[in-house]
Enzyme design. Structure first.
Site, PDB file in Angstrom:
ATOM      1  N   GLU A 275     -23.106 -11.332 -13.914  1.00 36.28           N
ATOM      2  CA  GLU A 275     -24.446 -11.842 -13.589  1.00 36.28           C
ATOM      3  C   GLU A 275     -24.344 -13.110 -12.744  1.00 36.28           C
ATOM      4  O   GLU A 275     -24.793 -14.180 -13.164  1.00 36.28           O
ATOM      5  CB  GLU A 275     -25.208 -12.162 -14.888  1.00 36.28           C
ATOM      6  CG  GLU A 275     -25.325 -11.002 -15.849  1.00 36.28           C
ATOM      7  CD  GLU A 275     -25.818 -11.433 -17.235  1.00 36.28           C
ATOM      8  OE1 GLU A 275     -25.933 -12.653 -17.493  1.00 36.28           O
ATOM      9  OE2 GLU A 275     -26.083 -10.553 -18.057  1.00 36.28           O
ATOM     10  N   PRO A 276     -23.761 -13.041 -11.562  1.00 38.42           N
ATOM     11  CA  PRO A 276     -23.626 -14.268 -10.763  1.00 38.42           C
ATOM     12  C   PRO A 276     -24.962 -14.672 -10.142  1.00 38.42           C
ATOM     13  O   PRO A 276     -25.752 -13.816  -9.746  1.00 38.42           O
ATOM     14  CB  PRO A 276     -22.644 -13.848  -9.663  1.00 38.42           C
ATOM     15  CG  PRO A 276     -22.927 -12.387  -9.471  1.00 38.42           C
ATOM     16  CD  PRO A 276     -23.269 -11.858 -10.840  1.00 38.42           C
ATOM     17  N   GLY A 277     -25.193 -15.965 -10.082  1.00 37.60           N
ATOM     18  CA  GLY A 277     -26.403 -16.462  -9.425  1.00 37.60           C
ATOM     19  C   GLY A 277     -26.023 -17.459  -8.348  1.00 37.60           C
ATOM     20  O   GLY A 277     -25.994 -17.172  -7.150  1.00 37.60           O
ATOM     21  N   ARG A 278     -25.642 -18.653  -8.810  1.00 40.67           N
ATOM     22  CA  ARG A 278     -25.347 -19.770  -7.905  1.00 40.67           C
ATOM     23  C   ARG A 278     -24.299 -19.424  -6.854  1.00 40.67           C
ATOM     24  O   ARG A 278     -24.445 -19.760  -5.675  1.00 40.67           O
ATOM     25  CB  ARG A 278     -24.846 -20.932  -8.761  1.00 40.67           C
ATOM     26  CG  ARG A 278     -24.732 -22.249  -8.036  1.00 40.67           C
ATOM     27  CD  ARG A 278     -24.035 -23.277  -8.917  1.00 40.67           C
ATOM     28  NE  ARG A 278     -24.552 -23.362 -10.256  1.00 40.67           N
ATOM     29  CZ  ARG A 278     -25.498 -24.223 -10.649  1.00 40.67           C
ATOM     30  NH1 ARG A 278     -26.014 -25.081  -9.801  1.00 40.67           N
ATOM     31  NH2 ARG A 278     -25.924 -24.235 -11.895  1.00 40.67           N
ATOM     32  N   CYS A 343     -44.261 -40.062  -7.041  1.00 37.04           N
ATOM     33  CA  CYS A 343     -44.317 -41.333  -7.764  1.00 37.04           C
ATOM     34  C   CYS A 343     -43.521 -41.282  -9.060  1.00 37.04           C
ATOM     35  O   CYS A 343     -44.079 -41.290 -10.158  1.00 37.04           O
ATOM     36  CB  CYS A 343     -45.765 -41.692  -8.035  1.00 37.04           C
ATOM     37  SG  CYS A 343     -46.621 -41.981  -6.499  1.00 37.04           S
ATOM     38  N   GLU A 344     -42.228 -41.180  -8.931  1.00 36.22           N
ATOM     39  CA  GLU A 344     -41.296 -41.173 -10.060  1.00 36.22           C
ATOM     40  C   GLU A 344     -40.008 -41.823  -9.578  1.00 36.22           C
ATOM     41  O   GLU A 344     -39.531 -41.495  -8.484  1.00 36.22           O
ATOM     42  CB  GLU A 344     -40.919 -39.736 -10.461  1.00 36.22           C
ATOM     43  CG  GLU A 344     -42.024 -38.899 -10.991  1.00 36.22           C
ATOM     44  CD  GLU A 344     -42.121 -38.898 -12.513  1.00 36.22           C
ATOM     45  OE1 GLU A 344     -41.245 -39.475 -13.190  1.00 36.22           O
ATOM     46  OE2 GLU A 344     -43.092 -38.319 -12.998  1.00 36.22           O
TER      47      GLU A 344
HETATM   48  N1  LLP Z   1     -26.701 -15.008 -16.820  1.00 37.70           N
HETATM   49  C1  LLP Z   1     -27.411 -15.728 -17.715  1.00 37.70           C
HETATM   50  C2  LLP Z   1     -27.708 -15.128 -19.022  1.00 37.70           C
HETATM   51  C3  LLP Z   1     -27.833 -17.020 -17.394  1.00 37.70           C
HETATM   52  O1  LLP Z   1     -28.521 -17.739 -18.285  1.00 37.70           O
HETATM   53  C4  LLP Z   1     -27.539 -17.562 -16.115  1.00 37.70           C
HETATM   54  C5  LLP Z   1     -27.988 -18.898 -15.750  1.00 37.70           C
HETATM   55  C6  LLP Z   1     -26.817 -16.769 -15.210  1.00 37.70           C
HETATM   56  C7  LLP Z   1     -26.402 -15.497 -15.601  1.00 37.70           C
HETATM   57  C8  LLP Z   1     -26.455 -17.229 -13.842  1.00 37.70           C
HETATM   58  O2  LLP Z   1     -25.590 -18.320 -13.860  1.00 37.70           O
HETATM   59  P1  LLP Z   1     -24.922 -18.856 -12.510  1.00 37.70           P
HETATM   60  O3  LLP Z   1     -23.983 -17.795 -11.992  1.00 37.70           O
HETATM   61  O4  LLP Z   1     -26.016 -19.117 -11.548  1.00 37.70           O
HETATM   62  O5  LLP Z   1     -24.223 -20.088 -12.918  1.00 37.70           O
HETATM   63  N2  LLP Z   1     -31.144 -24.627 -13.117  1.00 37.70           N
HETATM   64  C9  LLP Z   1     -29.760 -24.953 -13.360  1.00 37.70           C
HETATM   65  C10 LLP Z   1     -28.937 -23.740 -13.696  1.00 37.70           C
HETATM   66  C11 LLP Z   1     -29.467 -22.972 -14.897  1.00 37.70           C
HETATM   67  C12 LLP Z   1     -28.659 -21.731 -15.190  1.00 37.70           C
HETATM   68  C13 LLP Z   1     -29.320 -20.907 -16.231  1.00 37.70           C
HETATM   69  N3  LLP Z   1     -28.657 -19.671 -16.519  1.00 37.70           N
HETATM   70  C14 LLP Z   1     -29.204 -25.671 -12.118  1.00 37.70           C
HETATM   71  O6  LLP Z   1     -29.942 -25.873 -11.169  1.00 37.70           O
HETATM   72  O7  LLP Z   1     -28.042 -26.073 -12.101  1.00 37.70           O
END
Ligand code: LLP
Length: 420
Positions: A275-278, A343-344
Site C-alpha cells: 500500500e505505497p502512498g508517499r 494568522c498562526e
Molecule cells: N496503508 C495504511 C494502512 C496507512 O495508514 C498508510 C498511511 C499507508 C498505507 C500509506 O503510507 P505511505 O506509503 O504513504 O507512508 N499525513 C502524514 C502521513 C500519514 C500516513 C497515514 N497512513 C504526512 O503528511 O506525513
C-alpha cells in the site's frame, strides 16, 4: 528523480514552464508530473516483483486526485482506501473493484456494506467485532467477503510520532498476541473468507530495520495460523517507505526494500500486497506559490508567500521539511524565513534557511508536495481551496479547480430565527 528541473534558468514541470501554469491558473496551485508518477509506479512495481506474486494498491489518502489516480490505474495499480469517499474515487478513476483494499480503524457499517455491494477485493479488519459485522452483512447478501486481520506488531517505526502506527500504544491493528485466537473465532463465520494478515507500522520510514522486524513477526504468525489449519493466501505489508525531502536524506530505495521483502518472505507462498502512498506521489508534485512581500524581520527577513498552512499542512503538523526554490533563480542566496498569510505562528514553511533570493511578485515552489499536500488542505481563514494541475509532456490541465471562499460560504446559512 523527478521532472521538475531547470531549463535555461527557469523551473519546468516536464516541458511546461511553471510560470505559464501560474499565469493560466493563478497561485497557489499544486502541480503534478505524470512522467514522475509513472516512473515511481514502475520502479516500485519492479522492486517488489523480486518477491514473487504481488498486488500493489496506491494509498489514496496520499493523493486522491482523480487525474493522479487515473495515471496510476493505467500503471496497473489498485487502491488502498480508508473511507467510502476514497472507495468512490478509486472506482471513478477506473480502478477495478477487485483491486481495492479497504483499510481503516473506523469503517462504518454503511461503508462495509458499500464495499460488499461494489465487490471490492479485500477488507483489512481492525477488530473482532468488525469481522462479525462484516460476515453478517456479507451472508445477508449471499456473498463472501475476502478479509485479512490487521495486526499491530508492536514495532517502533522510528519515524515522527504523529505518523507511527505499529506500536502497542497506537490505535491501529489488533494486538499480535491475540491474533491467533481472534482468527480462530472469525475464520469459521459464514460470509467471511479470512485469508491472511495485514500490517502497516508507519510512514516516512528512514530505515528498513523496523519493517524487517515487523515482517519477521508476521512470518511467524503466518506459520502459527497455518499450524492451526488456516489457509493463508494473502499478506498485506502496508506502505511506509520514506522519500528524500532534502538533499541529505537517504531513505532506503524501493529496490532495497524489494530485496529485503524477497529475503524475509521467502517460502511464505502467499500473494504479497503493498500500500505505497508517499513513495509514489510525494516527489511527483510541487506547490507553486507567489511571493507577496519580503518583510524585514528582527532576525531574518520574512518571505511571505501566497500559499499557507491550510494549503500544505505538513510543516505545521509534523515539522516537515519542504525545499523552497525560486522558479527563476538568480544564483544568489539569502537567509530568510518563509511563511504564509494565515494568522498562526505555525504557518511557517522554513525558518532561518538559506534560500534563493526572491522579491515580491516572484514565483517559487515548495517541493515534494505531491503526497499529503492538497488532500490535507482546508479553507482556514476563509481561503479558497487550492487547485491542482496535472502536466504531461508539454500539456497541462486543471484537474481540481480552485474552490472560492464564496462557494464554501454558499453552503452556509443564517438560521431563520436570526433573520428577523
Ligand atoms: N496503508 C495504511 C494502512 C496507512 O495508514 C498508510 C498511511 C499507508 C498505507 C500509506 O503510507 P505511505 O506509503 O504513504 O507512508 N499525513 C502524514 C502521513 C500519514 C500516513 C497515514 N497512513 C504526512 O503528511 O506525513
Amino acid at each position: 528523480m523527478d521532472h521538475f528541473q531547470l531549463k535555461n534558468g527557469e523551473l519546468y514541470a516536464e516541458d511546461v514552464p511553471l510560470a505559464r501554469i501560474a499565469e493560466a491558473v493563478g497561485t497557489p496551485v499544486y502541480v503534478y508530473s505524470t512522467a514522475t508518477l509513472q516512473r515511481h509506479a514502475r520502479v516500485f512495481k519492479a522492486a517488489v516483483a523480486q518477491a514473487g506474486r504481488t498486488h500493489v494498491a496506491f494509498a489514496i489518502k496520499a493523493n486522491p486526485n482523480l487525474g493522479v489516480l487515473r495515471v496510476l490505474a493505467n500503471e496497473g495499480f489498485g487502491a488502498d482506501v480508508v473511507s467510502g469517499g476514497e472507495l468512490k474515487r478509486a472506482l471513478a478513476a477506473g480502478m477495478a473493484a477487485k483491486d481495492i483494499v479497504f483499510s481503516g480503524v473506523g469503517k462504518t457499517r454503511a461503508e462495509l456494506a458499500m464495499g460488499l455491494d461494489e465487490g471490492i477485493g479485500q477488507f483489512n479488519l481492525e477488530l473482532e467485532e468488525e469481522g462479525v459485522v462484516l460476515a453478517q452483512l456479507a451472508a445477508a447478501r449471499g456473498v463472501t467477503a475476502q478479509a485479512t486481520l490487521r495486526v499491530n506488531p508492536n514495532v517502533d517505526a522510528g519515524t515522527h510520532d504523529k505518523i507511527s502506527t505499529g506500536k502497542a500504544e497506537n490505535k491501529f491493528g489488533l494486538p499480535i498476541d491475540e491474533a491467533v485466537e481472534i482468527f480462530d473465532r472469525l475464520a469459521p463465520l459464514e460470509g467471511l473468507n479470512l485469508r491472511g494478515v495485514a500490517l502497516h507500522i508507519g510512514s516516512q520510514l528512514q530505515s528498513l530495520d523496523p519493517l524487517e522486524a515487523a515482517f519477521t513477526r508476521i512470518g511467524k504468525l503466518v506459520e502459527q495460523l497455518r499450524g492451526r489449519g488456516h489457509a493463508i493466501t494473502h499478506v498485506d505489508l502496508g506502505g511506509g517507505l520514506g522519500v528524500p525531502y532534502r538533499a541529505e536524506d537517504n531513505p532506503p530505495s524501493p529496490d532495497e526494500f524489494g530485496a529485503m521483502v524477497a529475503r524475509v518472505t521467502k517460502g511464505w507462498d502467499v500473494e504479497l500486497m503493498f500500500e505505497p502512498g508517499r513513495v509514489i506521489a510525494a516527489n511527483a508534485g510541487v506547490l507553486l506559490t507567489e511571493i507577496l512581500w519580503v518583510k524585514p524581520g528582527v532576525i531574518q527577513p520574512w518571505v511571505i508567500v501566497d500559499a499557507a498552512m491550510n494549503d500544505l499542512a505538513r510543516v505545521a503538523m509534523y515539522d516537515a521539511w519542504h525545499d523552497f526554490a525560486a522558479v527563476r533563480p538568480s544564483g544568489e542566496t539569502m537567509t530568510a524565513n518563509v511563511a504564509g498569510p494565515v494568522c498562526e505562528s505555525s504557518d511557517v514553511f522554513a525558518k532561518a534557511r538559506v534560500i534563493d533570493v526572491v522579491k515580491s511578485g516572484d514565483l517559487a515552489v515548495l517541493r515534494s508536495a505531491g503526497a499529503y499536500g492538497a488532500t490535507m488542505a482546508s479553507t482556514y481563514n476563509s481561503r479558497a481551496l487550492v487547485p491542482e494541475v496535472l502536466v504531461s509532456g508539454d500539456r497541462f490541465e486543471v484537474v481540481a479547480g480552485r474552490i472560492a471562499a464564496e462557494t464554501i460560504m454558499a453552503a452556509e446559512g443564517v438560521p431563520e430565527w436570526l433573520k428577523q
